[in-house]
Enzyme design. Structure first.
Site, mmCIF file in Angstrom:
data_model
loop_
_atom_site.group_PDB
_atom_site.id
_atom_site.type_symbol
_atom_site.label_atom_id
_atom_site.label_comp_id
_atom_site.label_asym_id
_atom_site.label_seq_id
_atom_site.Cartn_x
_atom_site.Cartn_y
_atom_site.Cartn_z
ATOM 1 N N LYS A 85 1.216 -1.255 0.666
ATOM 2 C CA LYS A 85 0.599 0.561 0.147
ATOM 3 C C LYS A 85 0.844 1.047 -0.004
ATOM 4 O O LYS A 85 0.541 2.465 0.315
ATOM 5 C CB LYS A 85 -1.190 -0.095 0.896
ATOM 6 C CG LYS A 85 -0.166 -0.504 2.387
ATOM 7 C CD LYS A 85 -1.057 0.124 3.736
ATOM 8 C CE LYS A 85 -0.138 0.714 4.434
ATOM 9 N NZ LYS A 85 -0.532 1.814 5.861
ATOM 10 N N SER A 125 -10.352 2.030 -1.702
ATOM 11 C CA SER A 125 -9.007 3.612 -1.311
ATOM 12 C C SER A 125 -9.647 4.988 -2.285
ATOM 13 O O SER A 125 -10.186 4.803 -3.135
ATOM 14 C CB SER A 125 -7.461 3.554 -1.192
ATOM 15 O OG SER A 125 -7.737 4.174 -0.879
ATOM 16 N N TYR A 150 -0.133 2.172 -7.577
ATOM 17 C CA TYR A 150 -0.907 1.292 -5.943
ATOM 18 C C TYR A 150 -2.273 2.190 -6.422
ATOM 19 O O TYR A 150 -2.851 0.653 -6.428
ATOM 20 C CB TYR A 150 -0.618 1.935 -4.705
ATOM 21 C CG TYR A 150 -1.966 2.074 -3.400
ATOM 22 C CD1 TYR A 150 -2.471 3.549 -3.481
ATOM 23 C CD2 TYR A 150 -1.695 0.248 -2.993
ATOM 24 C CE1 TYR A 150 -2.693 2.681 -2.452
ATOM 25 C CE2 TYR A 150 -2.828 0.779 -2.278
ATOM 26 C CZ TYR A 150 -3.469 2.007 -1.677
ATOM 27 O OH TYR A 150 -4.364 2.202 -1.152
ATOM 28 N N LYS A 154 -6.435 -0.032 -6.703
ATOM 29 C CA LYS A 154 -7.941 -0.359 -6.235
ATOM 30 C C LYS A 154 -8.831 -0.862 -7.103
ATOM 31 O O LYS A 154 -9.287 -1.276 -7.153
ATOM 32 C CB LYS A 154 -7.981 0.769 -5.155
ATOM 33 C CG LYS A 154 -6.394 0.384 -3.481
ATOM 34 C CD LYS A 154 -6.852 -0.848 -3.045
ATOM 35 C CE LYS A 154 -5.586 -0.850 -2.028
ATOM 36 N NZ LYS A 154 -6.467 -2.237 -1.289
#
Ligand code: WQD
Length: 337
Positions: A85, A125, A150, A154
């Site tokens: 993350k 997120s 990252y 997601k």
């Protein structure tokens, strides 16, 4: 009811395990300990008195994942935290992120789609919104081109889940976190950043305890009231409770669609300088900081419209920014004592 929590020894995962146990769930944790330690298990047990089943495993090993679900064939509920993350790291090592965040998700979903019924909670997120046009951000705000590998994992993860749920027995809830901060009030578990913290609050508490000389504020020339970036800082315990509420929603078949999305924030935006002032208030000490250049990739402002989470999911954050900072500070003092 047995529930699998992947990444269950991590920051948000461990706090969610505690809240699941508080609600009477039997918890099985899979964690590869790449960003956590087995000591976290002691903290969970110190809080709840109940020891979850723990299997050290790397979800990138498909055969291990298949074997796990054979041995735990009664697991139909999964809360999936396991992922890398760090935004900056993902830019330097994208393939690590695509393998660790995507392959693992696929392997777990492949096992769940074989079941007559399955419930899946996904750790997503607010980063999927990028620099959202309108504040506060609603769930139907457009998903923007990812600012990092990252963030892209997601977005891709949400798409994989949505497409899989359409053709399988899986029901899912995507939880888009804003900025998780703080620690369990007992100070038995909390955030354990490895190396120099990238996130604001752990850097602040490490500065407060004297581990860091001063905080660098990444820019004060943004178009905001005090020139620093605005975020929605949500207490990790509030965030953990939202996962239990979301799982219960699916178990009780209260979901309206096979895939539902909720923003998890407080609905209040705080600037970096406001966070510093709040920390000085809760710690009773001045925080040394300096203004430096902007950090590449930072967005100006992101805070949640919480109407859907409050009125549909039936969850609302209870803690304030100061509560979050006070718990983070108590935790920092505990682990450095
Ligand atoms: C917050 C603000 C910085 C450190 C990231 C990920 C996001 C999620 C949460 C995983 C920004 C400023 C920070 C410092 C500073 N992670 N800052 N000095 O960037 O909003 O979100 O963590 O899901 O996906 O992108 O959080 O805590 O890094 O930064 O001035 O030493 O604090 O510029 O404005 P961010 P953050």
């Amino acid at each position: 009811m047995k529930v699998l929590v992947t990444g269950g020894l991590g920051f948000i995962g461990s706090h969610t395990v505690v809240e699941l146990q508080n609600e009477g769930f039997e918890v099985v944790i899979i964690d590869n300990l790449s960003n956590s330690s087995e000591k976290v298990m002691d903290g969970i047990v110190a809080i709840t008195g109940k020891k979850p089943i723990f299997e050290k495993m790397d979800l990138r090993d498909k055969a291990d994942v298949v074997d796990f679900f054979k041995r735990h064939s009664d697991i139909t509920g999964v809360i999936h935290f396991a992922a890398s993350k760090a935004v900056g790291e993902s830019v330097e090592n994208p393939l690590l992120y695509y393998e660790n965040n995507i392959n693992t998700l696929v392997y777990v979903l492949q096992q769940l789609q074989e079941k007559a019924e399955a419930n899946f909670i996904f750790s997503s997120s607010c980063t999927v919104y990028g620099e959202a046009e309108k504040m506060p951000i609603t769930e139907d705000a457009p998903v923007q081109v990812a600012m990092s590998p990252y963030g892209n994992t997601k977005q891709i993860g949400e798409e994989i889940i949505t497409e899989t749920c359409k053709v399988s027995s899986i029901n899912a809830i995507l939880l888009r976190y804003f900025n998780p901060i703080g620690a369990h009030p007992s100070a038995e578990i909390g955030e354990l950043p490895i190396g120099v913290p990238q996130n604001l609050v752990p850097f602040i508490t490490q500065t407060g305890i004297g581990m860091r000389a001063q905080l660098s504020v990444y820019g004060n020339d943004y178009p905001t009231p005090d020139g620093t970036c605005i975020r929605d800082y949500i207490h990790v315990v509030d965030l953990a409770k939202a996962h239990v509420v979301a799982l219960q929603r699916l178990l009780n078949k209260k979901n309206v669609d096979k895939v539902e999305t909720f923003n998890l924030g407080t609905g209040t935006g705080s600037s970096v300088l406001e966070v510093i002032q709040a920390f000085e208030k809760v710690s009773g000490k001045p925080l040394p900081y300096r203004i430096v250049d902007r950090r590449e990739g930072d967005i100006i402002s992101a805070y949640a419209n919480t109407d859907k989470a409050n009125n549909i999911l039936g969850w609302k954050a209870q803690s304030t920014l100061e509560d979050g900072l006070a718990s983070a500070w108590k935790w920092e003092q505990k682990i450095r004592s």
